[in-house]
Design a protein around this motif. Structure first.
Motif, PDB file in Angstrom:
ATOM      1  N   PRO A   1      16.513  -0.505  23.568  1.00  0.00           N
ATOM      2  CA  PRO A   1      15.486  -1.184  24.360  1.00  0.00           C
ATOM      3  C   PRO A   1      15.013  -2.441  23.652  1.00  0.00           C
ATOM      4  N   ALA A   2      14.830  -3.489  24.408  1.00  0.00           N
ATOM      5  CA  ALA A   2      14.440  -4.773  23.847  1.00  0.00           C
ATOM      6  C   ALA A   2      12.935  -4.862  23.787  1.00  0.00           C
ATOM      7  N   LEU A   3      12.393  -4.735  22.579  1.00  0.00           N
ATOM      8  CA  LEU A   3      10.949  -4.756  22.398  1.00  0.00           C
ATOM      9  C   LEU A   3      10.560  -5.745  21.320  1.00  0.00           C
ATOM     10  N   ALA A   4      11.234  -6.889  21.292  1.00  0.00           N
ATOM     11  CA  ALA A   4      10.959  -7.856  20.231  1.00  0.00           C
ATOM     12  C   ALA A   4       9.516  -8.327  20.297  1.00  0.00           C
ATOM     13  N   GLU A   5       8.899  -8.462  19.137  1.00  0.00           N
ATOM     14  CA  GLU A   5       7.511  -8.884  19.072  1.00  0.00           C
ATOM     15  C   GLU A   5       7.373 -10.398  19.076  1.00  0.00           C
ATOM     16  N   GLU A   6       8.463 -11.082  18.713  1.00  0.00           N
ATOM     17  CA  GLU A   6       8.370 -12.542  18.619  1.00  0.00           C
ATOM     18  C   GLU A   6       9.722 -13.147  18.926  1.00  0.00           C
ATOM     19  N   ALA A   7       9.753 -14.199  19.675  1.00  0.00           N
ATOM     20  CA  ALA A   7      11.033 -14.828  19.997  1.00  0.00           C
ATOM     21  C   ALA A   7      11.641 -15.446  18.755  1.00  0.00           C
ATOM     22  N   ALA A   8      12.948 -15.180  18.539  1.00  0.00           N
ATOM     23  CA  ALA A   8      13.620 -15.728  17.362  1.00  0.00           C
ATOM     24  C   ALA A   8      14.281 -17.049  17.654  1.00  0.00           C
ATOM     25  N   ILE A   9      14.661 -17.225  18.911  1.00  0.00           N
ATOM     26  CA  ILE A   9      15.326 -18.468  19.273  1.00  0.00           C
ATOM     27  C   ILE A   9      14.593 -19.067  20.461  1.00  0.00           C
ATOM     28  N   SER A  10      14.033 -20.178  20.320  1.00  0.00           N
ATOM     29  CA  SER A  10      13.290 -20.818  21.401  1.00  0.00           C
ATOM     30  C   SER A  10      14.137 -21.913  22.021  1.00  0.00           C
ATOM     31  N   GLU A  11      13.675 -22.430  23.174  1.00  0.00           N
ATOM     32  CA  GLU A  11      14.397 -23.536  23.797  1.00  0.00           C
ATOM     33  C   GLU A  11      14.407 -24.750  22.881  1.00  0.00           C
ATOM     34  N   LYS A  12      13.338 -24.938  22.145  1.00  0.00           N
ATOM     35  CA  LYS A  12      13.279 -26.070  21.218  1.00  0.00           C
ATOM     36  C   LYS A  12      14.377 -25.943  20.162  1.00  0.00           C
ATOM     37  N   GLN A  13      14.581 -24.710  19.645  1.00  0.00           N
ATOM     38  CA  GLN A  13      15.620 -24.521  18.642  1.00  0.00           C
ATOM     39  C   GLN A  13      16.990 -24.758  19.241  1.00  0.00           C
ATOM     40  N   ALA A  14      17.177 -24.366  20.504  1.00  0.00           N
ATOM     41  CA  ALA A  14      18.462 -24.607  21.157  1.00  0.00           C
ATOM     42  C   ALA A  14      18.734 -26.102  21.274  1.00  0.00           C
ATOM     43  N   ASP A  15      17.693 -26.874  21.636  1.00  0.00           N
ATOM     44  CA  ASP A  15      17.844 -28.320  21.704  1.00  0.00           C
ATOM     45  C   ASP A  15      18.184 -28.897  20.340  1.00  0.00           C
ATOM     46  N   GLU A  16      17.542 -28.362  19.292  1.00  0.00           N
ATOM     47  CA  GLU A  16      17.828 -28.834  17.942  1.00  0.00           C
ATOM     48  C   GLU A  16      19.276 -28.543  17.568  1.00  0.00           C
TER      49      GLU A  16
ATOM     50  N   LEU B   1      27.894 -27.410  29.123  1.00  0.00           N
ATOM     51  CA  LEU B   1      27.422 -26.168  29.724  1.00  0.00           C
ATOM     52  C   LEU B   1      27.276 -25.101  28.654  1.00  0.00           C
ATOM     53  N   LEU B   2      26.139 -24.405  28.636  1.00  0.00           N
ATOM     54  CA  LEU B   2      25.875 -23.407  27.617  1.00  0.00           C
ATOM     55  C   LEU B   2      26.776 -22.199  27.811  1.00  0.00           C
ATOM     56  N   PRO B   3      27.122 -21.476  26.738  1.00  0.00           N
ATOM     57  CA  PRO B   3      27.985 -20.293  26.868  1.00  0.00           C
ATOM     58  C   PRO B   3      27.448 -19.260  27.850  1.00  0.00           C
ATOM     59  N   GLU B   4      26.093 -19.073  27.877  1.00  0.00           N
ATOM     60  CA  GLU B   4      25.525 -18.062  28.777  1.00  0.00           C
ATOM     61  C   GLU B   4      25.622 -18.468  30.237  1.00  0.00           C
ATOM     62  N   GLU B   5      25.957 -19.739  30.499  1.00  0.00           N
ATOM     63  CA  GLU B   5      26.121 -20.210  31.872  1.00  0.00           C
ATOM     64  C   GLU B   5      27.586 -20.306  32.290  1.00  0.00           C
ATOM     65  N   THR B   6      28.484 -19.962  31.399  1.00  0.00           N
ATOM     66  CA  THR B   6      29.917 -20.125  31.641  1.00  0.00           C
ATOM     67  C   THR B   6      30.530 -18.810  32.121  1.00  0.00           C
ATOM     68  N   PRO B   7      31.256 -18.822  33.238  1.00  0.00           N
ATOM     69  CA  PRO B   7      31.839 -17.584  33.762  1.00  0.00           C
ATOM     70  C   PRO B   7      33.117 -17.169  33.038  1.00  0.00           C
ATOM     71  N   GLN B   8      33.012 -16.991  31.753  1.00  0.00           N
ATOM     72  CA  GLN B   8      34.116 -16.495  30.938  1.00  0.00           C
ATOM     73  C   GLN B   8      33.552 -16.128  29.573  1.00  0.00           C
ATOM     74  N   SER B   9      34.219 -15.223  28.870  1.00  0.00           N
ATOM     75  CA  SER B   9      33.715 -14.736  27.583  1.00  0.00           C
ATOM     76  C   SER B   9      33.854 -15.793  26.501  1.00  0.00           C
ATOM     77  N   ILE B  10      32.772 -16.024  25.779  1.00  0.00           N
ATOM     78  CA  ILE B  10      32.745 -16.961  24.655  1.00  0.00           C
ATOM     79  C   ILE B  10      31.932 -16.325  23.537  1.00  0.00           C
ATOM     80  N   SER B  11      32.428 -16.424  22.322  1.00  0.00           N
ATOM     81  CA  SER B  11      31.661 -16.004  21.147  1.00  0.00           C
ATOM     82  C   SER B  11      31.518 -17.203  20.220  1.00  0.00           C
ATOM     83  N   THR B  12      30.326 -17.385  19.649  1.00  0.00           N
ATOM     84  CA  THR B  12      30.101 -18.487  18.714  1.00  0.00           C
ATOM     85  C   THR B  12      29.529 -17.949  17.414  1.00  0.00           C
ATOM     86  N   ILE B  13      29.936 -18.567  16.314  1.00  0.00           N
ATOM     87  CA  ILE B  13      29.406 -18.240  14.993  1.00  0.00           C
ATOM     88  C   ILE B  13      28.881 -19.542  14.404  1.00  0.00           C
ATOM     89  N   ASP B  14      27.560 -19.633  14.214  1.00  0.00           N
ATOM     90  CA  ASP B  14      26.974 -20.885  13.739  1.00  0.00           C
ATOM     91  C   ASP B  14      26.945 -20.938  12.214  1.00  0.00           C
TER      92      ASP B  14
END
Length: 713
Positions: free
Chosen positions: A20-35, A53-66
């Protein structure tokens, strides 16, 4: 229906993925994505779409390692970077062989990596440019066929390495490292604005030296990678880049027999550090340079041009031996042949893309039109001849005189000596429309390719083999974004690979083709603290060559077919502000479905039935441990087949890795960008193997410890 036995680690991974997703604080914000997009730069294009186009918007599997993940895990190579990626099986030739980044994706072996969207040209022998992980900002893995955008490619997918790029912010990082196998390493990463100009630079340098995992072997590497961004105007960016690497020593390429490693041998267990070659005839000297430029020009707010060109200049010299048999009467004598390859390659790759955004009625379009071209010219000299045997239980790795070996194999009339010339050219034209209608994203693309190759074999009958093949590839996919963050998708995509040769009647073969159907669900929470990707896939590859039953032994026909089907799950969860977890699970059933040589119904080698990974990072904030991050991972690689005939299996195995990273900022001003780290691969020194057949097996990584000090200025 799939018939699979779920392993304990897979159950653990599944529990994390469904937590279950019960995170207390967002780890990745839109601002961080822009950065993040700012770090990747204006010339960045998503591997899967060649658009932003962001990976989450792409209709195919993508994995990224930053880059942050690469640093936290202490990654030293691209193969290591991919270890925790679903659907990817790395280091197929074990831990002692690291001169190439070899892996399979969804069951299909891939030698063709990409660097900044352009192919790292490979001559199909031994000369493959290998980018060091230190020079990489991000690793992208696109699952399934990619021919619509990239041309000839295996159907399992592709890996694209995003280079570190210049920044206007000035900084310099210097690091030194030491560890297992007498490792000594130094790196420098300097970037910033040049004076008050509109030019930014980046300079990367690395020197590393260590003993190899196999007895008597060595590894050594030197690289420099300078680049410049010239911001000609607000609308035009010109990037100049170079990457030069010299590998004077690159470990080993020899193998061990299965008897004594994964199969019983009356003489006992072989050493995992066994070297079946000879230290006087073990050489792999590789040197290559990549020199390129990019131009990104915005005609207006809707239309953009991106052009990239790169030139390759590479050479490699190899002295080696290979095993030809294990004496059955004693189980310890391995018969060998010595060989030499002298290789050089020169190549060009170029890709021109025009991207336009416009609206027709209710439909928002992102139209991509592209043209790419590449050419590779390669020369290969190959000498081969019989040499002395070796006792694998009392190995003498100092038997050969290199001058005598060279003179013998060069003049050996019974060898397989060749002097070959190759020239390959691929030209492609592609179009893709990325359409959005409110929450529905539809992607459609098509491509036409022309592939030509000419091979001249000067010392093997002086004959020429030419290939001239065309192919058209298609792609169609759709994704729908619901309000709750769930996005189901489905796609179809094609791939092709050129197939040289003719049948017994002189008819040229057609390209081998692949097709994939994939359906899945992507989920991202509103605060981006939870991510889950689920995918089911079915890939069919057709047109493989098999022996012609009505022809001579060397005659072939194009009837082979193989199928890969399975599912993948990948998730990330910030359970608390301190704790983040990533996990993945893959099940794949890969089978040769058509064949006339006895392999129908068999599973190819190097294809595990299951892959499962779990990694956790715990970050300390405040107090005496402020700046400390503890990381740990467990990865499971399922059983594989020992040979093409599936005569036996190689056991699956579980390996644990740990890392410790401590930022030095709290120790004083000026140390905010400095850190110390410790990475341990295979913490419990688990012994495991990979095999191609019963004569050729490799030991996987033994425990390796690397300590690093990085100082930032």
């Amino acid at each position: 229906m799939f018939n699979t036995k779920i392993t304990p680690i897979a159950m653990l991974v599944a529990s994390v993925l469904s937590a279950p997703a019960l995170a207390e604080e967002a780890a990745i914000s839109e601002k961080q994505a822009d950065e993040k997009l700012t770090v990747l730069g204006k010339t960045y294009r998503n591997t899967a779409t060649k658009t932003a186009l962001l990976p989450e918007e792409t209709p195919q599997s993508i994995s990224t390692i930053d880059r942050e993940t690469l640093d936290l895990r202490g990654v030293n190579s691209v193969s290591e970077a991919l270890r925790y990626t679903p659907g990817v099986h790395t280091q197929l030739r074990g831990g002692a062989v690291n001169r190439l980044d070899l892996f399979n994706i969804r069951g299909f072996t891939n030698y063709q990596n990409y660097y900044d969207g352009l192919q790292l040209q490979y001559n199909a022998w031994n000369l493959q440019p290998q980018i060091d992980a230190f020079a990489v900002e991000q690793v992208e893995v696109f699952k399934g066929p990619t021919s619509v955008l990239y041309g000839a490619m295996p159907p399992g997918g592709m890996v694209n390495l995003i280079a570190k790029r210049p920044t206007m912010e000035r900084a310099t990082d210097v690091s030194v490292a030491s560890g297992s196998h007498n490792l000594l390493e130094a790196t420098v990463d300097s970037r910033g604005q040049i004076g008050d100009s509109n030019v930014a630079y980046r300079f990367l340098g690395k020197a590393t030296k260590q003993d190899g995992m196999a007895d008597t072997s060595k590894q050594e590497r030197y690289l420099i990678a300078p680049s410049i961004d010239w911001h000609v105007s607000d609308k035009t960016l010109v990037n100049l880049n170079a990457y030069y690497q010299n590998d004077p020593h690159a470990g080993i390429y020899t193998t061990m027999p299965a008897y004594g490693t994964v199969l019983d041998n009356p003489n006992g267990k072989l050493s995992k550090n066994l070297f079946t070659g000879d230290e006087n005839w073990n050489k792999f000297e590789r040197e290559f340079g990549l020199y390129g430029f990019k131009i990104n020009h915005e005609f207006n707010s809707n239309w953009t041009l991106l052009h990239a060109t790169r030139y390759l200049d590479a050479k490699a010299l190899q002295h080696n031996t290979y095993n030809v048999g294990l004496e059955p009467t004693d189980g310890r004598t391995v018969y060998r042949r010595a060989y030499l390859t002298d290789e050089s390659s020169k190549g060009w790759t170029t890709d021109t893309q025009i991207n336009g955004n416009f609206t027709t009625g209710m439909v928002e379009h992102s139209l991509l039109i592209g043209f790419d071209w590449q050419q590779l010219k390669s020369e290969v000299t190959y000498y081969d001849g019989a040499t002395t045997s070796i006792d694998i239980y009392a190995p003498d790795n100092n038997q050969l005189n290199p001058n005598e070996v060279y003179d013998y194999i060069k003049g050996n009339p019974d060898g397989y000596n060749q002097v070959n010339s190759y020239k390959t050219t691929q030209t492609g034209v592609y179009i893709q429309d990325q359409m959005r209608i409110d929450r529905l994203i539809v992607m459609a693309g098509a491509r036409f390719d022309q592939y030509k190759s000419d091979s001249v074999y000067h010392l093997a009958g002086d004959y020429t083999d030419s290939v001239d093949q065309n192919n058209t590839s298609y792609r169609l996919g759709g994704l729908y974004e619901f309000d709750n963050g769930i996005s189901p998708y489905i796609n179809y995509a094609d791939s092709f690979e050129p197939t040289p040769g003719t049948d017994k009647d002189g008819n040229a073969f057609e390209p081998s083709t692949g097709s994939q159907w994939e359906g899945g669900i992507k989920y991202n929470s509103a605060d981006m603290s939870q991510m889950l990707n689920l995918a089911a896939f079915h890939i069919t590859k057709e047109g493989a060559l098999t022996q012609d039953p009505d022809g001579a032994p060397h005659h072939q026909i194009q009837v082979g077919e193989s199928v890969s089907k399975g599912f993948e799950a990948e998730g990330r969860w910030w359970a608390t502000p301190n704790l983040d977890l990533t996990a993945s699970y893959t099940y794949q059933n890969v089978e040769i479905t058509k064949d006339n040589s006895g392999l129908e119904g068999k599973t190819p080698v190097w294809v595990p039935d299951q892959l499962a990974n779990l990694w956790a990072n715990y970050h300390f904030f405040g107090g005496s441990l402020d700046g400390l991050t503890l990381g740990g991972g467990v990865r499971y690689i399922g059983e594989t087949q020992i040979d093409a005939a599936n005569s036996s299996t190689v056991d699956g195995y579980t390996v644990a890795d740990v890392s410790v990273n401590y930022g030095l900022g709290r120790l004083g001003s000026g140390l905010e960008s400095s850190a110390v780290s410790l990475a341990v691969t295979n913490l419990f020194d688990k012994e495991s193997y990979s095999c191609y057949d019963t004569l050729n097996c490799w030991s996987n990584d033994e425990r390796r410890v690397v300590a690093r000090l990085k100082m930032g200025f």
